[in-house]
Scaffold this active site. Structure first.
Site, PDB file in Angstrom:
ATOM      1  N   ASP A 109       1.058  -1.501  -0.116  1.00 23.55           N
ATOM      2  CA  ASP A 109      -0.096  -0.187  -0.002  1.00 23.55           C
ATOM      3  C   ASP A 109       0.972   1.106   0.501  1.00 23.55           C
ATOM      4  O   ASP A 109       2.537   1.191   0.031  1.00 23.55           O
ATOM      5  CB  ASP A 109      -0.896  -0.138   0.861  1.00 23.55           C
ATOM      6  CG  ASP A 109      -2.219   0.610   1.241  1.00 23.55           C
ATOM      7  OD1 ASP A 109      -2.009   1.170   0.081  1.00 23.55           O
ATOM      8  OD2 ASP A 109      -2.848   1.488   2.022  1.00 23.55           O
ATOM      9  N   ASN A 122     -10.924  -2.408  -5.381  1.00 22.60           N
ATOM     10  CA  ASN A 122     -10.600  -1.508  -6.217  1.00 22.60           C
ATOM     11  C   ASN A 122     -10.820  -1.062  -7.547  1.00 22.60           C
ATOM     12  O   ASN A 122     -10.117  -0.128  -8.232  1.00 22.60           O
ATOM     13  CB  ASN A 122      -8.792  -2.120  -6.433  1.00 22.60           C
ATOM     14  CG  ASN A 122      -7.970  -2.055  -5.332  1.00 22.60           C
ATOM     15  OD1 ASN A 122      -6.844  -2.552  -4.492  1.00 22.60           O
ATOM     16  ND2 ASN A 122      -8.304  -0.588  -4.835  1.00 22.60           N
TER      17      ASN A 122
HETATM   18  C1  IPE Z   1      -5.126  -2.806  -0.433  1.00 21.25           C
HETATM   19  O1  IPE Z   1      -5.090  -1.518  -0.537  1.00 21.25           O
HETATM   20  C2  IPE Z   1      -5.342  -3.388  -1.508  1.00 21.25           C
HETATM   21  C3  IPE Z   1      -4.063  -3.741  -1.955  1.00 21.25           C
HETATM   22  C4  IPE Z   1      -2.665  -3.423  -1.392  1.00 21.25           C
HETATM   23  C5  IPE Z   1      -4.242  -3.923  -3.745  1.00 21.25           C
HETATM   24  P1  IPE Z   1      -5.713  -0.312  -0.936  1.00 21.25           P
HETATM   25  O2  IPE Z   1      -5.568   0.864  -0.369  1.00 21.25           O
HETATM   26  O3  IPE Z   1      -7.564  -0.428  -1.352  1.00 21.25           O
HETATM   27  O4  IPE Z   1      -6.776  -0.294   0.437  1.00 21.25           O
HETATM   28  P2  IPE Z   1      -7.827   0.108   1.416  1.00 21.25           P
HETATM   29  O5  IPE Z   1      -9.029   0.854   0.293  1.00 21.25           O
HETATM   30  O6  IPE Z   1      -7.612   2.537   2.029  1.00 21.25           O
HETATM   31  O7  IPE Z   1      -8.319   0.296   2.667  1.00 21.25           O
HETATM   32  C1  IPE Z   2      -0.964   0.156  -3.901  1.00 21.39           C
HETATM   33  O1  IPE Z   2      -1.460   2.076  -3.722  1.00 21.39           O
HETATM   34  C2  IPE Z   2      -1.890  -0.354  -4.710  1.00 21.39           C
HETATM   35  C3  IPE Z   2      -2.873  -1.061  -5.283  1.00 21.39           C
HETATM   36  C4  IPE Z   2      -4.257  -1.149  -4.332  1.00 21.39           C
HETATM   37  C5  IPE Z   2      -3.275  -1.236  -6.391  1.00 21.39           C
HETATM   38  P1  IPE Z   2      -2.374   2.518  -3.621  1.00 21.39           P
HETATM   39  O2  IPE Z   2      -2.652   2.717  -4.939  1.00 21.39           O
HETATM   40  O3  IPE Z   2      -3.036   2.006  -2.554  1.00 21.39           O
HETATM   41  O4  IPE Z   2      -1.704   4.135  -2.994  1.00 21.39           O
HETATM   42  P2  IPE Z   2      -2.768   5.086  -1.866  1.00 21.39           P
HETATM   43  O5  IPE Z   2      -3.149   4.091  -0.769  1.00 21.39           O
HETATM   44  O6  IPE Z   2      -3.638   5.548  -2.193  1.00 21.39           O
HETATM   45  O7  IPE Z   2      -1.271   5.730  -1.187  1.00 21.39           O
HETATM   46 MG    MG Z   3      -4.117   2.208  -0.358  1.00 18.59          MG
END
Ligand code: IPE
Ligand code: IPE
Ligand code: MG
Length: 250
Positions: A21, A69
């Protein structure tokens, strides 16, 4: 001292799962679009996969795309899907060289055809590799997985091939996407968030959780080793008392 040199290789987790993340926030901090963060996140995937294989981890599960997502802007979802295709095609050779088998969990039937085809090809090409299994969680959510497992078990009951009393924890585990894979002893989440976000709910019942503020694109071999060290400093009691554990050890 370097964290890697302090790790006891006889007490490694067999399975490490990671919620990768922070790509978006990392990109924002660099004044770049979110996709820039995802692209840089691939470097971390490569490094951590190599580090895990080298140290002797048997299973590494990476949460790459959750069912939730899909709710992101279409441009970001499309960019993530094409990044996935590019990365898989490019990395097949490295996976072969490192003897890493690729697998997926999640509903891959709902991924774009190109993405699913690239994955299928890589899974097939690497299926005999035995050094480490890399599991990508794609279009994955734990509630979806448990619901699917429940449906399959309900069918066994409906066609009378199983009695309700015969359902055990083992039955449920065998109907999850992770059937045959040991539960992760260690779960890492980057970016400072301290939630599970619908990842591996059943399988992490007794996992050690490590939360680090490091954003995923900055996560390197050294951070991975630090998480392993943190894990090795914990006492896994499984409901027992600390005294019981130390008397077992003598
Ligand atoms: C969790 O990350 C899913 C992945 C790392 C693929 P998110 O960024 O989507 O999670 P939330 O929505 O902040 O909980
Ligand atoms: C994790 O990084 C990757 C996926 C969930 C695909 P994020 O895209 O969630 O990055 P933040 O949480 O918005 O910084
Ligand atoms: Mg995230």
């Amino acid at each position: 001292m370097e964290p890697g040199s302090q790790i006891d290789i006889n007490r490694l987790p067999r399975h490490v799962a990671i919620i990768m993340d922070g790509n978006g926030r990392w990109a924002k901090a660099h004044g770049k679009p979110r996709v820039f963060g995802h692209r840089n996140g691939v470097k971390s995937v490569r490094e951590v996969t190599e580090a895990a294989a080298e140290i002797g981890i048997q299973y590494l599960t990476l949460y790459a795309f959750s069912t939730e997502n899909w709710n992101r802007p279409a441009t970001e979802v499309n960019a993530l899907m094409s990044l996935l295709v590019q990365t898989i095609r490019k990395e097949i050779r490295t996976l072969q060289e490192n003897q890493i088998r690729l697998q997926t969990i999640g509903d891959c039937s709902r991924l774009p055809k190109k993405t699913a085809a690239a994955l299928e090809e890589a899974i097939e090409a690497t299926r005999h590799n035995e050094r480490m299994t890399l599991i990508l969680a794609l279009n994955y959510s734990a509630k979806w997985e448990i619901t699917e497992a429940t449906r399959k078990i309900a069918k066994h009951i409906a066609d009378a091939s199983m009695l309700p009393e015969q359902i055990t924890e083992q039955t449920i585990a065998e109907h999850l996407n992770t059937a045959g894979i040991p539960d992760p002893e260690l779960l890492i989440r980057t970016s400072g968030e301290t939630r599970i976000s619908n990842f591996l709910l059943w399988q992490i019942a007794y996992s050690e959780l490590v939360f680090t503020p490091v954003m995923w694109p900055d996560f390197r071999r050294q951070h991975f080793q630090e998480a392993l060290l943190d894990y090795q400093h914990r006492e896994r009691r499984f409901g027992k008392t600390s005294d019981q554990l130390s008397s077992q050890n003598v």
